[in-house]
Design a protein around this motif. Sequence first.
Motif, PDB file in Angstrom:
ATOM      1  N   ALA A   1     -67.799  67.705 -25.135  1.00  0.00           N
ATOM      2  CA  ALA A   1     -66.340  67.815 -25.245  1.00  0.00           C
ATOM      3  C   ALA A   1     -65.647  67.233 -24.030  1.00  0.00           C
ATOM      4  O   ALA A   1     -64.549  66.664 -24.134  1.00  0.00           O
ATOM      5  CB  ALA A   1     -65.943  69.280 -25.443  1.00  0.00           C
ATOM      6  N   PHE A   2     -66.255  67.355 -22.853  1.00  0.00           N
ATOM      7  CA  PHE A   2     -65.657  66.793 -21.645  1.00  0.00           C
ATOM      8  C   PHE A   2     -65.649  65.268 -21.658  1.00  0.00           C
ATOM      9  O   PHE A   2     -64.971  64.656 -20.838  1.00  0.00           O
ATOM     10  CB  PHE A   2     -66.411  67.280 -20.414  1.00  0.00           C
ATOM     11  CG  PHE A   2     -65.845  68.532 -19.815  1.00  0.00           C
ATOM     12  CD1 PHE A   2     -64.742  68.487 -18.979  1.00  0.00           C
ATOM     13  CD2 PHE A   2     -66.402  69.759 -20.102  1.00  0.00           C
ATOM     14  CE1 PHE A   2     -64.205  69.632 -18.445  1.00  0.00           C
ATOM     15  CE2 PHE A   2     -65.884  70.918 -19.576  1.00  0.00           C
ATOM     16  CZ  PHE A   2     -64.778  70.861 -18.735  1.00  0.00           C
ATOM     17  N   GLY A   3     -66.377  64.662 -22.575  1.00  0.00           N
ATOM     18  CA  GLY A   3     -66.447  63.201 -22.611  1.00  0.00           C
ATOM     19  C   GLY A   3     -65.125  62.524 -22.904  1.00  0.00           C
ATOM     20  O   GLY A   3     -64.948  61.352 -22.573  1.00  0.00           O
ATOM     21  N   VAL A   4     -64.188  63.232 -23.536  1.00  0.00           N
ATOM     22  CA  VAL A   4     -62.920  62.595 -23.906  1.00  0.00           C
ATOM     23  C   VAL A   4     -61.735  63.138 -23.102  1.00  0.00           C
ATOM     24  O   VAL A   4     -60.591  62.742 -23.348  1.00  0.00           O
ATOM     25  CB  VAL A   4     -62.648  62.787 -25.417  1.00  0.00           C
ATOM     26  CG1 VAL A   4     -63.699  62.078 -26.252  1.00  0.00           C
ATOM     27  CG2 VAL A   4     -62.580  64.268 -25.776  1.00  0.00           C
ATOM     28  N   ILE A   5     -61.981  64.059 -22.160  1.00  0.00           N
ATOM     29  CA  ILE A   5     -60.883  64.603 -21.358  1.00  0.00           C
ATOM     30  C   ILE A   5     -60.443  63.554 -20.334  1.00  0.00           C
ATOM     31  O   ILE A   5     -61.237  63.131 -19.497  1.00  0.00           O
ATOM     32  CB  ILE A   5     -61.315  65.884 -20.626  1.00  0.00           C
ATOM     33  CG1 ILE A   5     -61.775  66.937 -21.628  1.00  0.00           C
ATOM     34  CG2 ILE A   5     -60.172  66.423 -19.772  1.00  0.00           C
ATOM     35  CD1 ILE A   5     -60.709  67.452 -22.537  1.00  0.00           C
ATOM     36  N   PRO A   6     -59.181  63.105 -20.365  1.00  0.00           N
ATOM     37  CA  PRO A   6     -58.711  62.106 -19.393  1.00  0.00           C
ATOM     38  C   PRO A   6     -58.256  62.766 -18.088  1.00  0.00           C
ATOM     39  O   PRO A   6     -57.174  63.352 -18.009  1.00  0.00           O
ATOM     40  CB  PRO A   6     -57.541  61.440 -20.114  1.00  0.00           C
ATOM     41  CG  PRO A   6     -57.003  62.509 -21.012  1.00  0.00           C
ATOM     42  CD  PRO A   6     -58.154  63.417 -21.378  1.00  0.00           C
ATOM     43  N   VAL A   7     -59.076  62.678 -17.063  1.00  0.00           N
ATOM     44  CA  VAL A   7     -58.721  63.253 -15.771  1.00  0.00           C
ATOM     45  C   VAL A   7     -57.582  62.456 -15.140  1.00  0.00           C
ATOM     46  O   VAL A   7     -56.669  63.024 -14.532  1.00  0.00           O
ATOM     47  CB  VAL A   7     -59.954  63.287 -14.842  1.00  0.00           C
ATOM     48  CG1 VAL A   7     -59.596  63.839 -13.471  1.00  0.00           C
ATOM     49  CG2 VAL A   7     -61.051  64.133 -15.476  1.00  0.00           C
ATOM     50  N   THR A   8     -57.640  61.140 -15.267  1.00  0.00           N
ATOM     51  CA  THR A   8     -56.537  60.256 -14.864  1.00  0.00           C
ATOM     52  C   THR A   8     -56.373  59.204 -15.961  1.00  0.00           C
ATOM     53  O   THR A   8     -57.080  59.230 -16.970  1.00  0.00           O
ATOM     54  CB  THR A   8     -56.821  59.558 -13.514  1.00  0.00           C
ATOM     55  OG1 THR A   8     -57.885  58.611 -13.685  1.00  0.00           O
ATOM     56  CG2 THR A   8     -57.214  60.562 -12.444  1.00  0.00           C
ATOM     57  N   ALA A   9     -55.447  58.282 -15.742  1.00  0.00           N
ATOM     58  CA  ALA A   9     -55.221  57.235 -16.743  1.00  0.00           C
ATOM     59  C   ALA A   9     -56.437  56.338 -16.916  1.00  0.00           C
ATOM     60  O   ALA A   9     -56.596  55.685 -17.954  1.00  0.00           O
ATOM     61  CB  ALA A   9     -54.008  56.395 -16.348  1.00  0.00           C
ATOM     62  N   LEU A  10     -57.320  56.295 -15.909  1.00  0.00           N
ATOM     63  CA  LEU A  10     -58.486  55.412 -15.957  1.00  0.00           C
ATOM     64  C   LEU A  10     -59.805  56.163 -15.996  1.00  0.00           C
ATOM     65  O   LEU A  10     -60.851  55.547 -16.193  1.00  0.00           O
ATOM     66  CB  LEU A  10     -58.482  54.462 -14.742  1.00  0.00           C
ATOM     67  CG  LEU A  10     -57.268  53.535 -14.587  1.00  0.00           C
ATOM     68  CD1 LEU A  10     -57.372  52.749 -13.296  1.00  0.00           C
ATOM     69  CD2 LEU A  10     -57.163  52.598 -15.781  1.00  0.00           C
ATOM     70  N   TRP A  11     -59.789  57.478 -15.795  1.00  0.00           N
ATOM     71  CA  TRP A  11     -61.045  58.220 -15.622  1.00  0.00           C
ATOM     72  C   TRP A  11     -61.313  59.086 -16.850  1.00  0.00           C
ATOM     73  O   TRP A  11     -60.787  60.183 -16.991  1.00  0.00           O
ATOM     74  CB  TRP A  11     -60.985  59.087 -14.371  1.00  0.00           C
ATOM     75  CG  TRP A  11     -62.324  59.654 -13.979  1.00  0.00           C
ATOM     76  CD1 TRP A  11     -62.933  60.744 -14.512  1.00  0.00           C
ATOM     77  CD2 TRP A  11     -63.218  59.143 -13.004  1.00  0.00           C
ATOM     78  NE1 TRP A  11     -64.154  60.948 -13.925  1.00  0.00           N
ATOM     79  CE2 TRP A  11     -64.357  59.975 -12.988  1.00  0.00           C
ATOM     80  CE3 TRP A  11     -63.166  58.063 -12.125  1.00  0.00           C
ATOM     81  CZ2 TRP A  11     -65.430  59.771 -12.127  1.00  0.00           C
ATOM     82  CZ3 TRP A  11     -64.228  57.851 -11.277  1.00  0.00           C
ATOM     83  CH2 TRP A  11     -65.347  58.689 -11.282  1.00  0.00           C
ATOM     84  N   SER A  12     -62.119  58.572 -17.754  1.00  0.00           N
ATOM     85  CA  SER A  12     -62.550  59.312 -18.933  1.00  0.00           C
ATOM     86  C   SER A  12     -63.835  58.681 -19.424  1.00  0.00           C
ATOM     87  O   SER A  12     -63.942  57.444 -19.506  1.00  0.00           O
ATOM     88  CB  SER A  12     -61.485  59.274 -20.033  1.00  0.00           C
ATOM     89  OG  SER A  12     -61.962  59.896 -21.201  1.00  0.00           O
ATOM     90  N   ILE A  13     -64.825  59.495 -19.749  1.00  0.00           N
ATOM     91  CA  ILE A  13     -66.136  58.960 -20.142  1.00  0.00           C
ATOM     92  C   ILE A  13     -66.011  58.097 -21.392  1.00  0.00           C
ATOM     93  O   ILE A  13     -66.539  56.990 -21.455  1.00  0.00           O
ATOM     94  CB  ILE A  13     -67.130  60.114 -20.380  1.00  0.00           C
ATOM     95  CG1 ILE A  13     -67.438  60.818 -19.058  1.00  0.00           C
ATOM     96  CG2 ILE A  13     -68.417  59.595 -21.002  1.00  0.00           C
ATOM     97  CD1 ILE A  13     -68.340  62.021 -19.191  1.00  0.00           C
ATOM     98  N   ALA A  14     -65.316  58.597 -22.406  1.00  0.00           N
ATOM     99  CA  ALA A  14     -65.217  57.880 -23.677  1.00  0.00           C
ATOM    100  C   ALA A  14     -64.060  56.895 -23.711  1.00  0.00           C
ATOM    101  O   ALA A  14     -63.843  56.246 -24.733  1.00  0.00           O
ATOM    102  CB  ALA A  14     -65.072  58.872 -24.824  1.00  0.00           C
ATOM    103  N   GLY A  15     -63.315  56.747 -22.610  1.00  0.00           N
ATOM    104  CA  GLY A  15     -62.186  55.843 -22.597  1.00  0.00           C
ATOM    105  C   GLY A  15     -61.033  56.388 -23.428  1.00  0.00           C
ATOM    106  O   GLY A  15     -60.879  57.591 -23.602  1.00  0.00           O
ATOM    107  N   ASP A  16     -60.237  55.491 -23.974  1.00  0.00           N
ATOM    108  CA  ASP A  16     -59.040  55.881 -24.729  1.00  0.00           C
ATOM    109  C   ASP A  16     -59.409  56.079 -26.197  1.00  0.00           C
ATOM    110  O   ASP A  16     -59.091  55.265 -27.058  1.00  0.00           O
ATOM    111  CB  ASP A  16     -57.964  54.801 -24.574  1.00  0.00           C
ATOM    112  CG  ASP A  16     -56.616  55.284 -25.109  1.00  0.00           C
ATOM    113  OD1 ASP A  16     -56.495  56.488 -25.374  1.00  0.00           O
ATOM    114  OD2 ASP A  16     -55.711  54.450 -25.249  1.00  0.00           O
TER     115      ASP A  16
END
Length: 318
Positions: free
Chosen positions: A88-103
């Motif tokens: 579930a954490f794979g899609v959480i956007p910590v910043t505009a550029l920092w997310s495992i699964a991207g946008d």
Amino acid sequence: MTPPPLLVIATTLVVLLGLATMLTWAERRLLGLWQDRYGPNRVGPGGLFQAVADGIKILFKQDWIPPFADRPVFVLAPAIGMMTVLLAFGVIPVTALWSIAGDLNIGLLFVFATMGLGVYSVVLAGWASNSKYALLGGMRAAAQMMSYEVFMGLSTLGVVMTAGSFGLRDIVQAQAGLWFVIPQCLGCVVFLLAGIAETHRLPFDLPEGENELGAGFHTEYSGMKFGMFFLSEYAGIVLVSALVTTLYLGGWQGPVLPPALWFAAKTGALVCLFILLRAALPRPRYDQLMALGWKVLLPLSLLNIVATGAVLLLRAPG
């Protein structure tokens, strides 16, 4: 510049598991502060190394499997719980550029899908243990988690309707002028209550009620298998807090500070709220917990959807 995917994955895993471990120390310290008693204060400055000591102790504890248990399922159950939270954490956007699964344009649906799989962990743990207390805890957990997932999902529909997207990054960007916690305050309260029940934290920890069930679905677990359940619970707290931050508190947005610090500060404040609720509220009866969901939270979430739809129709051009 987008960071390398492997760096994002490795950093997210290390930070998440480290946070889940250190939350055991933070919870004891905060509970001691709010309940006017000592927390851990012997091992390291302020008892800071207590979490490290507990982790080492769990690693060296005997990994015992009851002879009457269903061995393959018994071993698999805690791994399922840990994997669903990490996915579930794979899609959480910590910043505009920092997310495992991207946008990911269906990020919110992905989160609910992976969180829904978490119920298999507690049900299989209770069933495979071949113990009446564990089985009762597993059944309670299944009913509680499946029920409150309904209200959790319905409470976010107002956010999706307002933002016009299931993508978590799009939802954060839609809050540039106004955080959704204001127009969607009712949905935020329902989501937060459902999140507490979903992670079966006090006061909604009926699946683990020690005065009734010993320890519930993980009564027969020891060693690192118990440690995985333990870490899954604390990682689930961070996950729900991060989701509330993303959906209702503007995500990484904020003045002056770097985006990652804003996201961490909001998430950390919500984690402290989880701990404060444990210190302040008693545990209700199980029938009261289920009645709260179906008789109170369900109508409120439906009311929020209707009100949001009416407001959006009134604001629509033409």
